[in-house]
Write a protein that holds these residues in place. Structure first.
Motif, short mmCIF file in Angstrom:
data_model
loop_
_atom_site.label_atom_id
_atom_site.label_comp_id
_atom_site.label_asym_id
_atom_site.label_seq_id
_atom_site.Cartn_x
_atom_site.Cartn_y
_atom_site.Cartn_z
N VAL A 1 0.82 -1.21 0.00
CA VAL A 1 0.00 0.00 0.00
C VAL A 1 0.86 1.26 0.00
O VAL A 1 0.58 2.22 -0.72
CB VAL A 1 -0.95 0.00 1.22
CG1 VAL A 1 -1.76 1.30 1.28
CG2 VAL A 1 -1.89 -1.20 1.16
N GLY A 2 1.93 1.26 0.81
CA GLY A 2 2.78 2.44 0.87
C GLY A 2 3.43 2.74 -0.47
O GLY A 2 3.47 3.89 -0.92
N ARG A 3 3.94 1.71 -1.13
CA ARG A 3 4.57 1.93 -2.43
C ARG A 3 3.56 2.42 -3.45
O ARG A 3 3.86 3.28 -4.28
CB ARG A 3 5.23 0.64 -2.91
CG ARG A 3 5.86 0.81 -4.28
CD ARG A 3 6.68 -0.36 -4.71
NE ARG A 3 7.05 -0.25 -6.12
CZ ARG A 3 7.77 -1.14 -6.77
NH1 ARG A 3 8.20 -2.23 -6.14
NH2 ARG A 3 8.06 -0.99 -8.03
N LYS A 4 2.34 1.86 -3.42
CA LYS A 4 1.31 2.33 -4.34
C LYS A 4 0.97 3.80 -4.10
O LYS A 4 0.67 4.55 -5.03
CB LYS A 4 0.06 1.46 -4.21
CG LYS A 4 0.20 0.07 -4.81
CD LYS A 4 -1.10 -0.71 -4.73
CE LYS A 4 -0.94 -2.10 -5.36
NZ LYS A 4 -0.66 -2.01 -6.81
N THR A 5 1.03 4.21 -2.84
CA THR A 5 0.78 5.62 -2.52
C THR A 5 1.86 6.51 -3.13
O THR A 5 1.56 7.54 -3.75
CB THR A 5 0.74 5.82 -0.99
OG1 THR A 5 -0.36 5.07 -0.45
CG2 THR A 5 0.59 7.28 -0.62
N PHE A 6 3.12 6.12 -2.98
CA PHE A 6 4.19 6.90 -3.61
C PHE A 6 4.09 6.86 -5.13
O PHE A 6 4.31 7.87 -5.81
CB PHE A 6 5.55 6.35 -3.17
CG PHE A 6 5.92 6.67 -1.76
CD1 PHE A 6 5.95 7.99 -1.30
CD2 PHE A 6 6.26 5.66 -0.87
CE1 PHE A 6 6.30 8.29 -0.01
CE2 PHE A 6 6.63 5.95 0.43
CZ PHE A 6 6.65 7.26 0.87
N ASP A 7 3.78 5.69 -5.68
CA ASP A 7 3.73 5.55 -7.13
C ASP A 7 2.58 6.35 -7.75
O ASP A 7 2.64 6.71 -8.93
CB ASP A 7 3.59 4.07 -7.52
CG ASP A 7 4.89 3.29 -7.32
OD1 ASP A 7 5.95 3.95 -7.21
OD2 ASP A 7 4.84 2.05 -7.28
N ALA A 8 1.53 6.62 -6.97
CA ALA A 8 0.40 7.39 -7.49
C ALA A 8 0.72 8.88 -7.58
O ALA A 8 0.00 9.64 -8.24
CB ALA A 8 -0.83 7.19 -6.60
N ALA A 9 1.80 9.30 -6.92
CA ALA A 9 2.15 10.72 -6.89
C ALA A 9 2.95 11.10 -8.13
O ALA A 9 3.59 10.27 -8.78
CB ALA A 9 2.96 11.02 -5.64
N GLU A 10 2.93 12.38 -8.44
CA GLU A 10 3.77 12.91 -9.52
C GLU A 10 5.10 13.44 -8.99
O GLU A 10 6.03 13.67 -9.77
CB GLU A 10 3.01 14.01 -10.26
CG GLU A 10 1.74 13.49 -10.92
CD GLU A 10 1.09 14.51 -11.81
OE1 GLU A 10 1.81 15.19 -12.57
OE2 GLU A 10 -0.14 14.64 -11.76
N ARG A 11 5.18 13.63 -7.67
CA ARG A 11 6.42 14.05 -7.04
C ARG A 11 6.38 13.60 -5.58
O ARG A 11 5.33 13.69 -4.93
CB ARG A 11 6.60 15.58 -7.12
CG ARG A 11 7.97 16.10 -6.76
CD ARG A 11 9.03 15.68 -7.78
NE ARG A 11 8.62 15.91 -9.14
CZ ARG A 11 8.82 17.04 -9.82
NH1 ARG A 11 9.41 18.07 -9.22
NH2 ARG A 11 8.44 17.14 -11.08
N VAL A 12 7.52 13.15 -5.08
CA VAL A 12 7.66 12.81 -3.67
C VAL A 12 8.69 13.74 -3.07
O VAL A 12 9.74 14.01 -3.67
CB VAL A 12 8.10 11.34 -3.48
CG1 VAL A 12 8.39 11.06 -2.01
CG2 VAL A 12 7.02 10.39 -3.98
N PHE A 13 8.41 14.26 -1.87
CA PHE A 13 9.36 15.10 -1.15
C PHE A 13 10.03 14.28 -0.05
O PHE A 13 9.35 13.60 0.73
CB PHE A 13 8.66 16.30 -0.50
CG PHE A 13 7.99 17.21 -1.48
CD1 PHE A 13 8.64 17.65 -2.61
CD2 PHE A 13 6.69 17.65 -1.26
CE1 PHE A 13 8.02 18.49 -3.52
CE2 PHE A 13 6.05 18.49 -2.15
CZ PHE A 13 6.72 18.92 -3.29
N CYS A 14 11.35 14.33 0.02
CA CYS A 14 12.12 13.73 1.11
C CYS A 14 12.96 14.81 1.77
O CYS A 14 13.38 15.77 1.12
CB CYS A 14 13.02 12.61 0.60
SG CYS A 14 12.16 11.08 0.17
#
Length: 415
Positions: free
Chosen positions: A159-172
């Motif tokens: 689920v976590g990876r799918k959440t990141f993959d659904a985004a157009e940008r991730v902030f770290c």
């Protein structure tokens, strides 16, 4: 509103970076109802972006408090709370948030979700995959301090990876966090936007300010911990370290600022360790009061088992107080010259590191000055907000894939 069957992300045709944006923020926690770094980050970011002229709405949970109004306006941004029906391992389950997202997502330029660990962010990712919402996600740390690690590993890989993959940008917050995230196979572009604090609020204070606050130990040194009293923060380890330090530093005291489910048991454990008379459990303090707390401390100690990028470390350094933390990968390089790190769950090594600093006033002073310079140069809050907002425009300006281009298909772009 865009046809939900159209998978093409909406873009701003004008590419005008001066125009205000409509930002829909999704978060489990919000300051001050839920203390902690994530909720404070969300509140401060929303407040600052509203001051910049952006239209910000925050969707969050009521965390079971039915006395809170469903909607409110706070510091320039709109707040919409949803009813919590359960909270397994501190994960607020709010089914009503899904409907709000479905109804509102297409009316906003950007949907910004905070942390892949929460139900609210997972729902935001699902809605984004079914609409043309431009989703971005902030990674506030890959693992929480509440659930079992193996459960979180499973979540992160599904689920976590799918959440990141659904985004157009991730902030770290750091390159270390970026690399760790990508090691789990996340392909979404990552922007490193460092956590920041308000360096005008968190600053060195005059000694009389700390004395007026009643926080100064006139007979010796004071250690300080600030955070929620919950599993994973390592306060028990700190109490054990205090017991070891007491013989060498008989006047040493510890202030524990914060509250949480472990407070009563930690107070009992302080007595078991023989340091109850040297430990003060002070409860929560306001953001305005914290600089005096940091200023009165000789060393700030954060013995957490896991963290994202803790604001408290930056706050302490901004107040010219050196820190001792566990050797979390994202902190080791940052603390070079301004603090020390030790392995987690190692009270003896923690006591040794703290004692090393307590025995050397000049070294603490040098570290304090260097820490203040580091934070003002690299971790100011204004820079954090500016880079976050600029990344929104980057996402909106990005050309959609050729096969999904609205121009190529004869449609007029809506953004």
């Amino acid at each position: 509103m865009t046809d939900r069957r159209d998978p093409t992300p909406r873009r701003d045709a004008s590419r005008n970076r001066e125009r205000p944006l409509r930002i829909l923020r999704v978060t489990s926690d919000i300051h001050p109802e839920v203390p902690g770094g994530l909720g404070l980050h969300v509140h401060s970011l929303s407040k600052k972006q509203a001051e910049m002229g952006h239209d910000v709405t925050v969707l969050t949970s009521d965390h079971g408090d039915r006395s809170l109004p469903r909607t409110a306006v706070r510091d320039g941004y709109a707040l919409k709370r949803h009813r919590e029906v359960a909270s397994p391992v501190d994960n607020s389950i709010v089914p009503g948030l899904a409907k709000s997202l479905w109804d509102l997502a297409d009316e906003y330029d950007v949907v910004h979700a905070h942390s892949h660990l929460f139900f609210s962010s997972n729902v935001a990712a699902l809605v984004a995959s079914l609409t043309d919402a431009a989703l971005v996600v902030t990674n506030h740390g890959l693992f929480s301090q509440t659930a079992n690690r193996w459960v979180q590993e499973v979540h992160l890989r599904t689920v976590g990876r799918k959440t990141f993959d659904a985004a157009e940008r991730v902030f770290c917050y750091s390159e270390t966090d970026r690399d760790r995230l990508q090691s789990y196979g996340v392909q979404t572009p990552v922007a490193v936007v460092r956590n920041g604090i308000d360096c005008t609020t968190f600053r060195p204070v005059e000694s009389d300010e700390s004395e007026r606050a009643g926080e100064r130990n006139d007979n010796g040194d004071t250690l300080l911990f600030v955070g929620r009293l919950k599993p994973g923060k390592g306060v028990g380890v700190l109490l054990e370290a205090m017991a070891e330090l007491r013989e060498q530093f008989p006047d040493l005291t510890l202030r524990v600022v914060g509250d949480g489910p472990l407070r009563a048991s930690l107070e009992e454990y302080a007595a078991d360790c023989g340091v109850a008379d040297r430990v003060t459990f002070a409860g929560w303090r306001s953001q305005e009061d914290l600089p005096a707390e940091y200023g009165a401390a000789s060393v700030f100690v954060l013995p957490s088992l896991s963290e994202g990028f803790p604001r408290t470390v930056l706050e302490s350094l901004a107040c010219e107080t050196p820190v001792v933390t566990t050797d979390l990968p994202q902190l080791e390089s940052v603390l070079d010259g301004v603090g020390l790190t030790v392995p987690p769950e190692s009270p003896g090594m923690l006591a040794s590191a703290v004692g090393e600093l307590l025995a050397d006033d000049e070294r603490r002073e040098r570290m304090g000055a260097a820490g203040r310079s580091l934070v003002t140069d690299r971790y100011s809050w204004d820079r954090t907000v500016e880079r976050t907002t600029a990344a929104y425009y980057d996402v909106l300006d990005a050309e959609p894939p050729a096969e999904a281009s609205p121009v190529a298909e004869g449609r007029t772009p809506e953004r």
